[in-house]
Scaffold this motif. Sequence first.
Motif, PDB file in Angstrom:
ATOM      1  N   ILE A  26       0.861  -1.184   0.000  1.00 12.55           N
ATOM      2  CA  ILE A  26       0.000   0.000   0.000  1.00 12.55           C
ATOM      3  C   ILE A  26       0.891   1.226   0.000  1.00 12.55           C
ATOM      4  O   ILE A  26       1.770   1.366   0.860  1.00 12.55           O
ATOM      5  CB  ILE A  26      -0.912   0.020   1.245  1.00 12.55           C
ATOM      6  N   VAL A  27       0.685   2.103  -0.980  1.00 15.41           N
ATOM      7  CA  VAL A  27       1.391   3.381  -1.018  1.00 15.41           C
ATOM      8  C   VAL A  27       0.365   4.471  -1.282  1.00 15.41           C
ATOM      9  O   VAL A  27      -0.665   4.233  -1.916  1.00 15.41           O
ATOM     10  CB  VAL A  27       2.504   3.414  -2.098  1.00 15.41           C
ATOM     11  N   GLY A  28       0.656   5.664  -0.783  1.00 14.34           N
ATOM     12  CA  GLY A  28      -0.275   6.751  -1.023  1.00 14.34           C
ATOM     13  C   GLY A  28       0.283   8.097  -0.664  1.00 14.34           C
ATOM     14  O   GLY A  28       1.226   8.216   0.130  1.00 14.34           O
ATOM     15  N   ALA A  29      -0.310   9.109  -1.259  1.00 14.96           N
ATOM     16  CA  ALA A  29       0.078  10.482  -0.978  1.00 14.96           C
ATOM     17  C   ALA A  29      -0.319  10.836   0.454  1.00 14.96           C
ATOM     18  O   ALA A  29      -1.405  10.469   0.921  1.00 14.96           O
ATOM     19  CB  ALA A  29      -0.591  11.428  -1.964  1.00 14.96           C
ATOM     20  N   ASN A  30       0.551  11.558   1.129  1.00 13.52           N
ATOM     21  CA  ASN A  30       0.306  11.921   2.519  1.00 13.52           C
ATOM     22  C   ASN A  30      -0.511  13.212   2.612  1.00 13.52           C
ATOM     23  O   ASN A  30      -0.047  14.235   3.103  1.00 13.52           O
ATOM     24  CB  ASN A  30       1.626  12.054   3.275  1.00 13.52           C
ATOM     25  N   ILE A  31      -1.719  13.144   2.077  1.00 11.23           N
ATOM     26  CA  ILE A  31      -2.715  14.195   2.223  1.00 11.23           C
ATOM     27  C   ILE A  31      -3.969  13.507   2.749  1.00 11.23           C
ATOM     28  O   ILE A  31      -4.127  12.290   2.568  1.00 11.23           O
ATOM     29  CB  ILE A  31      -2.977  14.947   0.895  1.00 11.23           C
ATOM     30  N   PHE A  76      -7.264  12.875   2.163  1.00 10.33           N
ATOM     31  CA  PHE A  76      -8.100  11.939   1.413  1.00 10.33           C
ATOM     32  C   PHE A  76      -7.340  10.668   1.049  1.00 10.33           C
ATOM     33  O   PHE A  76      -7.823   9.550   1.229  1.00 10.33           O
ATOM     34  CB  PHE A  76      -8.643  12.608   0.142  1.00 10.33           C
ATOM     35  N   CYS A  77      -6.129  10.822   0.560  1.00  8.57           N
ATOM     36  CA  CYS A  77      -5.340   9.669   0.117  1.00  8.57           C
ATOM     37  C   CYS A  77      -4.856   8.834   1.302  1.00  8.57           C
ATOM     38  O   CYS A  77      -4.852   7.602   1.235  1.00  8.57           O
ATOM     39  CB  CYS A  77      -4.162  10.139  -0.720  1.00  8.57           C
ATOM     40  N   ALA A  78      -4.442   9.498   2.379  1.00  9.36           N
ATOM     41  CA  ALA A  78      -4.004   8.767   3.575  1.00  9.36           C
ATOM     42  C   ALA A  78      -5.156   7.960   4.158  1.00  9.36           C
ATOM     43  O   ALA A  78      -4.966   6.817   4.594  1.00  9.36           O
ATOM     44  CB  ALA A  78      -3.437   9.737   4.611  1.00  9.36           C
ATOM     45  N   LEU A  79      -6.358   8.526   4.144  1.00  5.69           N
ATOM     46  CA  LEU A  79      -7.532   7.787   4.629  1.00  5.69           C
ATOM     47  C   LEU A  79      -7.841   6.597   3.723  1.00  5.69           C
ATOM     48  O   LEU A  79      -8.230   5.531   4.201  1.00  5.69           O
ATOM     49  CB  LEU A  79      -8.744   8.706   4.739  1.00  5.69           C
ATOM     50  N   ALA A  80      -7.668   6.768   2.424  1.00  7.86           N
ATOM     51  CA  ALA A  80      -7.865   5.645   1.500  1.00  7.86           C
ATOM     52  C   ALA A  80      -6.882   4.525   1.829  1.00  7.86           C
ATOM     53  O   ALA A  80      -7.250   3.340   1.855  1.00  7.86           O
ATOM     54  CB  ALA A  80      -7.701   6.104   0.053  1.00  7.86           C
ATOM     55  N   CYS A  81      -5.633   4.889   2.118  1.00  8.39           N
ATOM     56  CA  CYS A  81      -4.623   3.880   2.468  1.00  8.39           C
ATOM     57  C   CYS A  81      -4.987   3.180   3.772  1.00  8.39           C
ATOM     58  O   CYS A  81      -4.797   1.960   3.898  1.00  8.39           O
ATOM     59  CB  CYS A  81      -3.240   4.513   2.551  1.00  8.39           C
ATOM     60  N   GLU A  82      -5.519   3.919   4.741  1.00 10.23           N
ATOM     61  CA  GLU A  82      -6.002   3.295   5.975  1.00 10.23           C
ATOM     62  C   GLU A  82      -7.100   2.283   5.657  1.00 10.23           C
ATOM     63  O   GLU A  82      -7.143   1.198   6.236  1.00 10.23           O
ATOM     64  CB  GLU A  82      -6.528   4.344   6.946  1.00 10.23           C
ATOM     65  N   GLY A  83      -7.994   2.642   4.740  1.00 13.08           N
ATOM     66  CA  GLY A  83      -9.051   1.717   4.334  1.00 13.08           C
ATOM     67  C   GLY A  83      -8.503   0.478   3.652  1.00 13.08           C
ATOM     68  O   GLY A  83      -8.929  -0.647   3.922  1.00 13.08           O
ATOM     69  N   GLY A 102      -3.247   5.044  -2.941  1.00 12.37           N
ATOM     70  CA  GLY A 102      -4.105   6.169  -2.591  1.00 12.37           C
ATOM     71  C   GLY A 102      -3.481   7.433  -3.164  1.00 12.37           C
ATOM     72  O   GLY A 102      -2.444   7.867  -2.678  1.00 12.37           O
ATOM     73  N   SER A 103      -4.084   7.975  -4.215  1.00  9.78           N
ATOM     74  CA  SER A 103      -3.466   9.152  -4.825  1.00  9.78           C
ATOM     75  C   SER A 103      -4.475   9.950  -5.635  1.00  9.78           C
ATOM     76  O   SER A 103      -5.485   9.409  -6.076  1.00  9.78           O
ATOM     77  CB  SER A 103      -2.306   8.743  -5.731  1.00  9.78           C
ATOM     78  N   PRO A 104      -4.174  11.226  -5.860  1.00 12.12           N
ATOM     79  CA  PRO A 104      -4.975  12.018  -6.782  1.00 12.12           C
ATOM     80  C   PRO A 104      -4.619  11.627  -8.217  1.00 12.12           C
ATOM     81  O   PRO A 104      -3.718  10.809  -8.438  1.00 12.12           O
ATOM     82  CB  PRO A 104      -4.552  13.462  -6.472  1.00 12.12           C
ATOM     83  N   LYS A 161       0.360  -8.518  -9.759  1.00 12.33           N
ATOM     84  CA  LYS A 161      -0.757  -9.166 -10.449  1.00 12.33           C
ATOM     85  C   LYS A 161      -1.929  -8.221 -10.641  1.00 12.33           C
ATOM     86  O   LYS A 161      -2.745  -8.417 -11.542  1.00 12.33           O
ATOM     87  CB  LYS A 161      -1.188 -10.407  -9.674  1.00 12.33           C
ATOM     88  N   ALA A 162      -2.017  -7.198  -9.788  1.00 13.49           N
ATOM     89  CA  ALA A 162      -3.083  -6.207  -9.914  1.00 13.49           C
ATOM     90  C   ALA A 162      -2.642  -4.906  -9.275  1.00 13.49           C
ATOM     91  O   ALA A 162      -1.820  -4.892  -8.361  1.00 13.49           O
ATOM     92  CB  ALA A 162      -4.361  -6.711  -9.253  1.00 13.49           C
ATOM     93  N   VAL A 163      -3.223  -3.814  -9.779  1.00 13.21           N
ATOM     94  CA  VAL A 163      -3.008  -2.481  -9.227  1.00 13.21           C
ATOM     95  C   VAL A 163      -4.378  -1.833  -9.095  1.00 13.21           C
ATOM     96  O   VAL A 163      -5.192  -1.900 -10.018  1.00 13.21           O
ATOM     97  CB  VAL A 163      -2.116  -1.613 -10.144  1.00 13.21           C
ATOM     98  N   ALA A 164      -4.619  -1.214  -7.944  1.00 15.09           N
ATOM     99  CA  ALA A 164      -5.890  -0.511  -7.732  1.00 15.09           C
ATOM    100  C   ALA A 164      -5.615   0.848  -7.112  1.00 15.09           C
ATOM    101  O   ALA A 164      -4.703   1.002  -6.301  1.00 15.09           O
ATOM    102  CB  ALA A 164      -6.820  -1.329  -6.837  1.00 15.09           C
ATOM    103  N   PHE A 165      -6.413   1.821  -7.500  1.00 13.51           N
ATOM    104  CA  PHE A 165      -6.262   3.192  -7.044  1.00 13.51           C
ATOM    105  C   PHE A 165      -7.518   3.664  -6.326  1.00 13.51           C
ATOM    106  O   PHE A 165      -8.621   3.229  -6.648  1.00 13.51           O
ATOM    107  CB  PHE A 165      -6.022   4.122  -8.236  1.00 13.51           C
ATOM    108  N   SER A 166      -7.320   4.622  -5.416  1.00 12.18           N
ATOM    109  CA  SER A 166      -8.471   5.266  -4.795  1.00 12.18           C
ATOM    110  C   SER A 166      -9.081   6.275  -5.755  1.00 12.18           C
ATOM    111  O   SER A 166     -10.268   6.562  -5.689  1.00 12.18           O
ATOM    112  CB  SER A 166      -8.069   5.963  -3.492  1.00 12.18           C
ATOM    113  N   TYR A 167      -8.274   6.821  -6.632  1.00 14.23           N
ATOM    114  CA  TYR A 167      -8.753   7.803  -7.593  1.00 14.23           C
ATOM    115  C   TYR A 167      -7.799   7.825  -8.779  1.00 14.23           C
ATOM    116  O   TYR A 167      -6.615   7.581  -8.644  1.00 14.23           O
ATOM    117  CB  TYR A 167      -8.799   9.202  -6.956  1.00 14.23           C
TER     118      TYR A 167
END
Length: 167
Positions: free
Chosen positions: A25-30, A32-39, A82-84, A103-109
């Motif tokens: 799990i990687v994500g921007a430290n803002i 919305f994105c940090a919350l997506a990573c928590e999810g 988790g990223s814009p 095998k897969a990549v998924a984004f919050s946005y």
Amino acid sequence: KATEEVRGCVDVFTAVSPRPKTVAIVGANIPFCALACEGYKKYSEKNGFEVVHYELFPIKLQDYNTMLEKAKAKNPDVLWVGSPLGGSLRVMKALKEIDFNPKAVAFSYGPTVPAFVKGLKKDADYVFAASEWTPNLPYKGPVFGTAADFNTAYKKRFNRYPDYVEA
């Protein structure tokens, strides 16, 4: 809520065969994105996926390759991001540059926005994203009617289907 919107991305992989075992799990430290990573983390652990890498990066990060090399070194089956939109595009380009092929990549946005596909062309294929909007949602209102009615009217007016922002 951002922590909930990514649940579907994780849930999809509970029903595939072979089932993934590990995730990064990687994500921007803002917020919305940090919350997506928590999810992503919450639902990964709830569904029995081992989180082998978790990293929040500065929104102004320039070197996505080095950041993703750390995740690649853990050899995850799946990468949750988790990223814009801009971050999503940079992640996809970096994955290709460092030959990181989970095998897969998924984004919050990102992938739900037409600019994602336009910017990446065929490299955007087979990427998952959280979806806050589909025309089969049970919403109904006095202005647009049902969600399906809105979807049809939007397509007729703008020659493309709406993403969740417009909906």
